[in-house]
Design a protein around this motif. Sequence first.
Motif, PDB file in Angstrom:
ATOM      1  N   LEU A   1      -7.192  -8.883  -1.219  1.00 18.12           N
ATOM      2  CA  LEU A   1      -7.477  -7.825  -0.246  1.00 18.12           C
ATOM      3  C   LEU A   1      -8.925  -7.956   0.226  1.00 18.12           C
ATOM      4  O   LEU A   1      -9.834  -8.126  -0.586  1.00 18.12           O
ATOM      5  CB  LEU A   1      -7.273  -6.449  -0.873  1.00 18.12           C
ATOM      6  N   PRO A   2      -9.172  -7.854   1.513  1.00 21.28           N
ATOM      7  CA  PRO A   2     -10.554  -7.919   2.012  1.00 21.28           C
ATOM      8  C   PRO A   2     -11.383  -6.751   1.501  1.00 21.28           C
ATOM      9  O   PRO A   2     -10.867  -5.681   1.182  1.00 21.28           O
ATOM     10  CB  PRO A   2     -10.383  -7.849   3.535  1.00 21.28           C
ATOM     11  N   ASP A   3     -12.686  -6.959   1.427  1.00 24.54           N
ATOM     12  CA  ASP A   3     -13.593  -5.887   1.043  1.00 24.54           C
ATOM     13  C   ASP A   3     -13.450  -4.702   1.993  1.00 24.54           C
ATOM     14  O   ASP A   3     -13.292  -4.872   3.212  1.00 24.54           O
ATOM     15  CB  ASP A   3     -15.048  -6.368   1.085  1.00 24.54           C
ATOM     16  N   GLU A   4     -13.500  -3.497   1.440  1.00 18.38           N
ATOM     17  CA  GLU A   4     -13.526  -2.253   2.211  1.00 18.38           C
ATOM     18  C   GLU A   4     -12.417  -2.212   3.264  1.00 18.38           C
ATOM     19  O   GLU A   4     -12.635  -1.868   4.422  1.00 18.38           O
ATOM     20  CB  GLU A   4     -14.903  -2.066   2.856  1.00 18.38           C
ATOM     21  N   SER A   5     -11.198  -2.523   2.822  1.00 16.91           N
ATOM     22  CA  SER A   5     -10.075  -2.591   3.751  1.00 16.91           C
ATOM     23  C   SER A   5      -9.031  -1.503   3.532  1.00 16.91           C
ATOM     24  O   SER A   5      -8.149  -1.321   4.381  1.00 16.91           O
ATOM     25  CB  SER A   5      -9.389  -3.955   3.622  1.00 16.91           C
ATOM     26  N   ILE A   6      -9.113  -0.754   2.419  1.00 21.05           N
ATOM     27  CA  ILE A   6      -8.088   0.227   2.070  1.00 21.05           C
ATOM     28  C   ILE A   6      -8.632   1.639   2.272  1.00 21.05           C
ATOM     29  O   ILE A   6      -9.725   1.979   1.826  1.00 21.05           O
ATOM     30  CB  ILE A   6      -7.628   0.035   0.605  1.00 21.05           C
ATOM     31  N   SER A   7      -7.857   2.480   2.952  1.00 19.23           N
ATOM     32  CA  SER A   7      -8.305   3.822   3.301  1.00 19.23           C
ATOM     33  C   SER A   7      -7.924   4.886   2.278  1.00 19.23           C
ATOM     34  O   SER A   7      -8.522   5.965   2.256  1.00 19.23           O
ATOM     35  CB  SER A   7      -7.734   4.224   4.666  1.00 19.23           C
ATOM     36  N   LYS A   8      -6.919   4.612   1.448  1.00 17.63           N
ATOM     37  CA  LYS A   8      -6.503   5.578   0.431  1.00 17.63           C
ATOM     38  C   LYS A   8      -5.733   4.820  -0.639  1.00 17.63           C
ATOM     39  O   LYS A   8      -5.010   3.862  -0.339  1.00 17.63           O
ATOM     40  CB  LYS A   8      -5.628   6.668   1.041  1.00 17.63           C
ATOM     41  N   ALA A   9      -5.878   5.256  -1.902  1.00  9.85           N
ATOM     42  CA  ALA A   9      -5.175   4.608  -3.004  1.00  9.85           C
ATOM     43  C   ALA A   9      -4.566   5.670  -3.908  1.00  9.85           C
ATOM     44  O   ALA A   9      -5.112   6.770  -4.064  1.00  9.85           O
ATOM     45  CB  ALA A   9      -6.115   3.705  -3.802  1.00  9.85           C
ATOM     46  N   PHE A  10      -3.436   5.313  -4.523  1.00 11.10           N
ATOM     47  CA  PHE A  10      -2.705   6.219  -5.390  1.00 11.10           C
ATOM     48  C   PHE A  10      -2.443   5.549  -6.734  1.00 11.10           C
ATOM     49  O   PHE A  10      -2.016   4.386  -6.791  1.00 11.10           O
ATOM     50  CB  PHE A  10      -1.341   6.582  -4.781  1.00 11.10           C
ATOM     51  N   LEU A  11      -2.671   6.301  -7.805  1.00 14.22           N
ATOM     52  CA  LEU A  11      -2.307   5.897  -9.164  1.00 14.22           C
ATOM     53  C   LEU A  11      -1.556   7.079  -9.762  1.00 14.22           C
ATOM     54  O   LEU A  11      -2.162   8.066 -10.179  1.00 14.22           O
ATOM     55  CB  LEU A  11      -3.554   5.566  -9.988  1.00 14.22           C
ATOM     56  N   LEU A  12      -0.233   7.002  -9.790  1.00 11.56           N
ATOM     57  CA  LEU A  12       0.599   8.155 -10.111  1.00 11.56           C
ATOM     58  C   LEU A  12       1.402   7.913 -11.379  1.00 11.56           C
ATOM     59  O   LEU A  12       2.230   7.010 -11.441  1.00 11.56           O
ATOM     60  CB  LEU A  12       1.543   8.444  -8.938  1.00 11.56           C
ATOM     61  N   TYR A  13       1.127   8.704 -12.380  1.00 14.29           N
ATOM     62  CA  TYR A  13       1.801   8.621 -13.673  1.00 14.29           C
ATOM     63  C   TYR A  13       1.804   7.199 -14.227  1.00 14.29           C
ATOM     64  O   TYR A  13       2.848   6.623 -14.487  1.00 14.29           O
ATOM     65  CB  TYR A  13       3.218   9.210 -13.576  1.00 14.29           C
ATOM     66  N   PRO A  14       0.618   6.623 -14.395  1.00 15.47           N
ATOM     67  CA  PRO A  14       0.531   5.273 -14.955  1.00 15.47           C
ATOM     68  C   PRO A  14       0.926   5.279 -16.428  1.00 15.47           C
ATOM     69  O   PRO A  14       0.951   6.318 -17.092  1.00 15.47           O
ATOM     70  CB  PRO A  14      -0.946   4.919 -14.788  1.00 15.47           C
ATOM     71  N   ASP A  15       1.234   4.093 -16.945  1.00 16.81           N
ATOM     72  CA  ASP A  15       1.575   3.955 -18.354  1.00 16.81           C
ATOM     73  C   ASP A  15       0.448   4.546 -19.188  1.00 16.81           C
ATOM     74  O   ASP A  15      -0.708   4.136 -19.062  1.00 16.81           O
ATOM     75  CB  ASP A  15       1.768   2.481 -18.698  1.00 16.81           C
ATOM     76  N   PRO A  16       0.728   5.509 -20.070  1.00 15.65           N
ATOM     77  CA  PRO A  16      -0.356   6.202 -20.776  1.00 15.65           C
ATOM     78  C   PRO A  16      -0.977   5.419 -21.918  1.00 15.65           C
ATOM     79  O   PRO A  16      -2.080   5.741 -22.336  1.00 15.65           O
ATOM     80  CB  PRO A  16       0.332   7.459 -21.312  1.00 15.65           C
ATOM     81  N   TRP A  17      -0.276   4.420 -22.444  1.00 14.30           N
ATOM     82  CA  TRP A  17      -0.789   3.689 -23.608  1.00 14.30           C
ATOM     83  C   TRP A  17      -1.443   4.674 -24.586  1.00 14.30           C
ATOM     84  O   TRP A  17      -2.651   4.701 -24.742  1.00 14.30           O
ATOM     85  CB  TRP A  17      -1.774   2.591 -23.189  1.00 14.30           C
ATOM     86  N   PRO A  18      -0.633   5.485 -25.261  1.00 13.52           N
ATOM     87  CA  PRO A  18      -1.192   6.600 -26.042  1.00 13.52           C
ATOM     88  C   PRO A  18      -2.002   6.203 -27.271  1.00 13.52           C
ATOM     89  O   PRO A  18      -2.883   6.956 -27.685  1.00 13.52           O
ATOM     90  CB  PRO A  18       0.066   7.389 -26.453  1.00 13.52           C
ATOM     91  N   LYS A  19      -1.725   5.045 -27.875  1.00 11.35           N
ATOM     92  CA  LYS A  19      -2.475   4.667 -29.070  1.00 11.35           C
ATOM     93  C   LYS A  19      -3.908   4.293 -28.684  1.00 11.35           C
ATOM     94  O   LYS A  19      -4.141   3.590 -27.708  1.00 11.35           O
ATOM     95  CB  LYS A  19      -1.795   3.500 -29.777  1.00 11.35           C
TER      96      LYS A  19
END
Length: 240
Positions: free
Chosen positions: A132-150
């Motif tokens: 991805l080019p530098d400074e090319s994305i206007s919005k990003a989402f990280l929704l309910y990622p793997d929690p890796w609880p340990k």
Amino acid sequence: MTDEHPKTHPSGAPWRNFYGRFKAKGLRDSQQAYLDEDLAALSPGKVSWEDNPERTPIDLPGLFGDRPVWLEVGFGGGEHMVHQAAANPEVGIIGCEPFINGVAMLLGKLRKAEANNVAVHPGDVRDMFDVLPDESISKAFLLYPDPWPKKRHHRRRFVTPEHLEPLHRVLKPGAEFRVATDIPDYVRQTLEEVPKAGFEWMAEGPQDWRKPWGDWISTRYEQKALREGRRPHYLTFRRV
């Protein structure tokens, strides 16, 4: 077994451990058809090291024209990504998801929604960051990622410098980064690590993280969390 490996893959790619699942049993015939018939046409470009060893940046204007581009990291079954694509035809959305069953679910939803402003990378978002080019994305989402609880697995979470530094690089100044999780310790690590990576938390009061965004659609992961009595948290950051 440890997390340590050689620094490079035989292909020349950096060695990146991946700890989630790529595939589960039981793809339906229709889901396999979605993968066979639809996935190639939705490719954002040459992302893999085998296809693009020089890591040539993706041509986003060629992909989406002059539309702003959003990025969803790990779209799960695709509910949110399809919802956003249908509601925002004026933007282009790239989704990254290594779990092929989730990719198949997304493709099925896209057929019904008839959204034509998406691109799908069925793989690790770290490879996408490379191209991805530098400074090319206007919005990003990280929704309910793997929690890796340990505790010993917390370094596998997305909210670590390995992921946040390239995310900061590809986001435009002022771009929004949304994180949703039902795991209190993930909230803790997010609030510790994301600001250190060059982001500002936008909350001014408790309702800013207790209430979902106005354009939110509840995903199957969130519904499971609610059934099991866990409270969702909605964190909004801005790329400084």
